[in-house]
Design an enzyme around this catalytic site. Structure first.
Site, PDB file in Angstrom:
ATOM      1  N   GLY A 270       2.921  19.308  40.674  1.00  0.00           N
ATOM      2  CA  GLY A 270       2.624  18.798  39.338  1.00  0.00           C
ATOM      3  C   GLY A 270       3.775  19.039  38.378  1.00  0.00           C
ATOM      4  O   GLY A 270       4.066  18.206  37.513  1.00  0.00           O
TER       5      GLY A 270
ATOM      6  N   GLU B  75       0.528  22.592  32.622  1.00  0.00           N
ATOM      7  CA  GLU B  75       0.991  22.860  34.003  1.00  0.00           C
ATOM      8  C   GLU B  75       1.912  24.082  34.058  1.00  0.00           C
ATOM      9  O   GLU B  75       2.857  24.148  34.845  1.00  0.00           O
ATOM     10  CB  GLU B  75       1.604  21.616  34.627  1.00  0.00           C
ATOM     11  CG  GLU B  75       0.554  20.499  34.622  1.00  0.00           C
ATOM     12  CD  GLU B  75       0.741  19.425  35.641  1.00  0.00           C
ATOM     13  OE1 GLU B  75       1.344  19.705  36.680  1.00  0.00           O
ATOM     14  OE2 GLU B  75       0.232  18.314  35.403  1.00  0.00           O
TER      15      GLU B  75
ATOM     16  N   GLU C 203       7.057  30.057  29.535  1.00  0.00           N
ATOM     17  CA  GLU C 203       7.063  31.491  29.879  1.00  0.00           C
ATOM     18  C   GLU C 203       6.583  31.675  31.329  1.00  0.00           C
ATOM     19  O   GLU C 203       7.143  32.487  32.078  1.00  0.00           O
ATOM     20  CB  GLU C 203       6.171  32.269  28.900  1.00  0.00           C
ATOM     21  CG  GLU C 203       6.698  32.340  27.466  1.00  0.00           C
ATOM     22  CD  GLU C 203       6.614  31.013  26.685  1.00  0.00           C
ATOM     23  OE1 GLU C 203       5.857  30.110  27.098  1.00  0.00           O
ATOM     24  OE2 GLU C 203       7.316  30.893  25.665  1.00  0.00           O
TER      25      GLU C 203
HETATM   26  N1  CAA Z   1       1.906  28.293  46.417  1.00  0.00           N
HETATM   27  C1  CAA Z   1       1.007  28.883  47.255  1.00  0.00           C
HETATM   28  N2  CAA Z   1       0.499  30.109  47.022  1.00  0.00           N
HETATM   29  C2  CAA Z   1       0.915  30.754  45.916  1.00  0.00           C
HETATM   30  C3  CAA Z   1       1.836  30.197  45.016  1.00  0.00           C
HETATM   31  C4  CAA Z   1       2.327  28.910  45.300  1.00  0.00           C
HETATM   32  N3  CAA Z   1       3.213  28.317  44.495  1.00  0.00           N
HETATM   33  N4  CAA Z   1       2.044  31.052  44.003  1.00  0.00           N
HETATM   34  C5  CAA Z   1       1.288  32.141  44.257  1.00  0.00           C
HETATM   35  N5  CAA Z   1       0.605  31.946  45.421  1.00  0.00           N
HETATM   36  C6  CAA Z   1      -0.269  32.907  46.097  1.00  0.00           C
HETATM   37  C7  CAA Z   1       0.453  34.219  46.366  1.00  0.00           C
HETATM   38  O1  CAA Z   1       1.144  34.157  47.593  1.00  0.00           O
HETATM   39  C8  CAA Z   1      -0.689  35.207  46.402  1.00  0.00           C
HETATM   40  O2  CAA Z   1      -1.321  35.120  47.665  1.00  0.00           O
HETATM   41  P1  CAA Z   1      -1.786  36.429  48.495  1.00  0.00           P
HETATM   42  O3  CAA Z   1      -2.913  37.020  47.740  1.00  0.00           O
HETATM   43  O4  CAA Z   1      -2.197  35.898  49.823  1.00  0.00           O
HETATM   44  O5  CAA Z   1      -0.607  37.337  48.558  1.00  0.00           O
HETATM   45  C9  CAA Z   1      -1.652  34.643  45.365  1.00  0.00           C
HETATM   46  O6  CAA Z   1      -1.332  33.248  45.207  1.00  0.00           O
HETATM   47  C10 CAA Z   1      -1.566  35.328  44.032  1.00  0.00           C
HETATM   48  O7  CAA Z   1      -0.232  35.257  43.581  1.00  0.00           O
HETATM   49  P2  CAA Z   1       0.224  35.999  42.263  1.00  0.00           P
HETATM   50  O8  CAA Z   1      -0.111  37.459  42.386  1.00  0.00           O
HETATM   51  O9  CAA Z   1       1.631  35.619  41.991  1.00  0.00           O
HETATM   52  O10 CAA Z   1      -0.761  35.356  41.162  1.00  0.00           O
HETATM   53  P3  CAA Z   1      -0.975  35.695  39.645  1.00  0.00           P
HETATM   54  O11 CAA Z   1      -2.422  35.832  39.382  1.00  0.00           O
HETATM   55  O12 CAA Z   1      -0.055  36.774  39.208  1.00  0.00           O
HETATM   56  O13 CAA Z   1      -0.547  34.302  38.927  1.00  0.00           O
HETATM   57  C11 CAA Z   1       0.940  32.699  37.970  1.00  0.00           C
HETATM   58  C12 CAA Z   1       0.661  33.719  39.087  1.00  0.00           C
HETATM   59  C13 CAA Z   1       2.252  32.049  38.366  1.00  0.00           C
HETATM   60  C14 CAA Z   1       1.092  33.332  36.607  1.00  0.00           C
HETATM   61  C15 CAA Z   1      -0.204  31.666  37.951  1.00  0.00           C
HETATM   62  O14 CAA Z   1      -1.397  32.203  37.417  1.00  0.00           O
HETATM   63  C16 CAA Z   1       0.130  30.414  37.162  1.00  0.00           C
HETATM   64  O15 CAA Z   1       0.803  29.508  37.670  1.00  0.00           O
HETATM   65  N6  CAA Z   1      -0.332  30.313  35.896  1.00  0.00           N
HETATM   66  C17 CAA Z   1      -0.192  29.104  35.126  1.00  0.00           C
HETATM   67  C18 CAA Z   1      -1.370  28.216  35.350  1.00  0.00           C
HETATM   68  C19 CAA Z   1      -1.068  26.781  35.103  1.00  0.00           C
HETATM   69  O16 CAA Z   1      -0.001  26.267  35.385  1.00  0.00           O
HETATM   70  N7  CAA Z   1      -2.088  26.073  34.598  1.00  0.00           N
HETATM   71  C20 CAA Z   1      -1.964  24.668  34.413  1.00  0.00           C
HETATM   72  C21 CAA Z   1      -3.323  24.068  34.332  1.00  0.00           C
HETATM   73  S1  CAA Z   1      -3.396  22.417  34.903  1.00  0.00           S
HETATM   74  C22 CAA Z   1      -2.762  21.435  33.698  1.00  0.00           C
HETATM   75  O17 CAA Z   1      -2.156  21.882  32.779  1.00  0.00           O
HETATM   76  C23 CAA Z   1      -2.953  20.001  33.945  1.00  0.00           C
HETATM   77  C24 CAA Z   1      -2.777  19.112  32.770  1.00  0.00           C
HETATM   78  O18 CAA Z   1      -3.364  19.267  31.737  1.00  0.00           O
HETATM   79  C25 CAA Z   1      -1.893  17.979  32.885  1.00  0.00           C
END
Ligand code: CAA
Length: 382
Positions: A242, A363, A367
């Site tokens: 995305g 997305e 930060e």
């Molecule tokens: N692909 C696959 N798996 C992944 C991954 C990826 N890119 N990133 C993390 N994971 C997995 C990790 O390997 C881990 O797995 P295990 O438990 O098996 O080890 C698990 O996910 C947890 O990883 P983290 O500890 O890194 O997760 P976290 O809770 O610390 O969060 C974060 C990481 C990057 C901050 C995440 O929460 C994030 O991306 N936040 C932003 C959310 C976002 O983008 N929201 C958008 C909403 S949709 C939208 O906006 C649509 C629209 O309107 C157009």
């Protein structure tokens, strides 16, 4: 290394540019002013194969690659950022996870109508208390015999009010943290599923978003997308793709700023010459053009990595971080070049300025992109 587009990529780019300039651009100011969902443009995008660009033809898509997707997204968003995000959500956040994680039956039932544009999709991860911290889900999915029963509220769901299908995330096991989150494919007319009023937004006003309320929504067992507890990985890997789409949207907005400002600076005269002849203006244009090109290269690289089966999570985050920054800077500079005319709705740049901001937020905020990129840096060096 080869910077040439293939024949297919050039063809798609030309087709998308033609459609965007002739059919989308003339309507963009009115769509923005009236906060109108451009249903007729979505129907045209379906006809042109733009709602499932990288989905195989066997599932109703165009069977092209993600480079094609980026090229088309840039063109559509250059004309109208609202129309761009409608396209991006359907391609990246709905078709892509169903293609990667769906069963054959789910692909037939949902992917084919979504990729061909007979239906429109949305993606529901965010909640009132779970935006950047996406794992902090409060929506619950409880097993009841063969069914799943969902309860909770989703926030800021782009396409929500106009979607037929939602890919939605809910907590099936709170104790398990992010490993207790599961993904579901849900028709929006399921009893117990309801959208709130459309959000009243600063920009991308033609893109409808709203809350989605789940009130004891009963789903069949086969509504599950992927594994029980595998939803967080579905969400994160989907957002990697995305972010390439949103980088392309930001790139389109930045290019609109550059092109509109260049046109204006060739026509507008001060001190007896077109303002482009003043170095204060021409240097701004030179910086904008350089940054637009750099954003395009980062975005195309991320798409190319995805197409070639290489890791692209870091590259996608870099592309989104940089392109959204460029779009906002370009919009600010475009308004400065237009001067007073930049501040009124008669000219397009105030719309670009309002549309650009969201690319730094949805997305994953800028930060969060830095968090993702730095996480990869640490992993690569340890
Ligand atoms: N692909 C696959 N798996 C992944 C991954 C990826 N890119 N990133 C993390 N994971 C997995 C990790 O390997 C881990 O797995 P295990 O438990 O098996 O080890 C698990 O996910 C947890 O990883 P983290 O500890 O890194 O997760 P976290 O809770 O610390 O969060 C974060 C990481 C990057 C901050 C995440 O929460 C994030 O991306 N936040 C932003 C959310 C976002 O983008 N929201 C958008 C909403 S949709 C939208 O906006 C649509 C629209 O309107 C157009």
């Amino acid at each position: 290394m080869n910077f040439e587009l293939t024949e297919e990529q050039q063809m798609l780019q030309t087709m998308a540019r033609d459609f965007a300039q002739k059919e989308v651009l003339p309507k963009a100011p009115e769509i923005d002013q009236n906060h109108r969902h451009p249903a007729e443009l979505v129907a045209r995008m379906a006809e042109l194969g733009l709602l499932g660009v990288a989905v195989p033809e066997a599932y109703g898509g165009s069977g092209m690659d993600n480079v094609c997707y980026v090229l088309a997204m840039e063109e559509i968003s250059r004309a109208c950022a609202s129309t761009g995000v409608i396209m991006s959500v359907n391609n990246s956040l709905v078709c892509d996870p169903i293609l990667r994680f769906g069963t054959e039956a789910q692909k037939k039932e949902f992917l084919t109508p979504l990729a061909s544009g007979k239906k429109l999709g949305c993606f529901a991860l965010s909640e009132p208390e779970a935006g950047s911290d996406a794992a902090a889900q409060r929506t619950t999915a409880v097993r009841d015999g063969d069914a799943w029963v969902l309860q909770g509220t989703k926030n800021w769901i782009t396409n929500g009010p106009v979607a037929d299908v939602v890919v939605l995330f809910a907590m099936n096991d709170r104790e398990a943290g992010h490993r207790g989150i599961s993904a579901f494919i849900i028709p929006m007319d399921t009893p117990g599923v309801r959208c709130g009023e459309p959000d009243d937004k600063l920009g991308i006003r033609g893109s409808k978003s709203s809350q989605i309320f789940l009130d004891d929504a009963r789903l069949p067992a086969d509504a599950l997308l992927g594994e029980v507890g595998g939803g967080f990985k579905v969400a994160m890997s989907t957002l990697d793709g995305g972010r390439i789409g949103i980088a392309a949207q930001a790139l389109g907005i930045a290019r609109a700023c550059l092109e509109d400002a260049l046109d204006y600076s060739l026509q507008r005269k001060t001190f007896n010459k077109p303002i482009v002849k003043h170095q204060a203006i021409s240097f701004k244009l030179a910086d904008m053009a350089t940054e637009v090109d750099a954003a395009r290269l980062l975005t195309l690289r991320a798409a190319w990595l995805k197409d070639n089966g290489r890791p692209y999570s870091k590259a996608a985050a870099m592309a989104k971080l940089y392109a959204s920054d460029v779009a906002n800077r370009a919009a600010r500079e475009a308004i400065q070049i237009f001067g007073g005319n930049g501040y009124v709705t008669e000219y397009p740049v105030e719309r670009h300025f309002r549309d650009a901001k969201i690319t730094e937020i949805y997305e994953g905020t800028s930060e969060i992109q830095r968090l993702v990129i730095s996480g990869h840096l640490v992993k690569e060096h340890t």
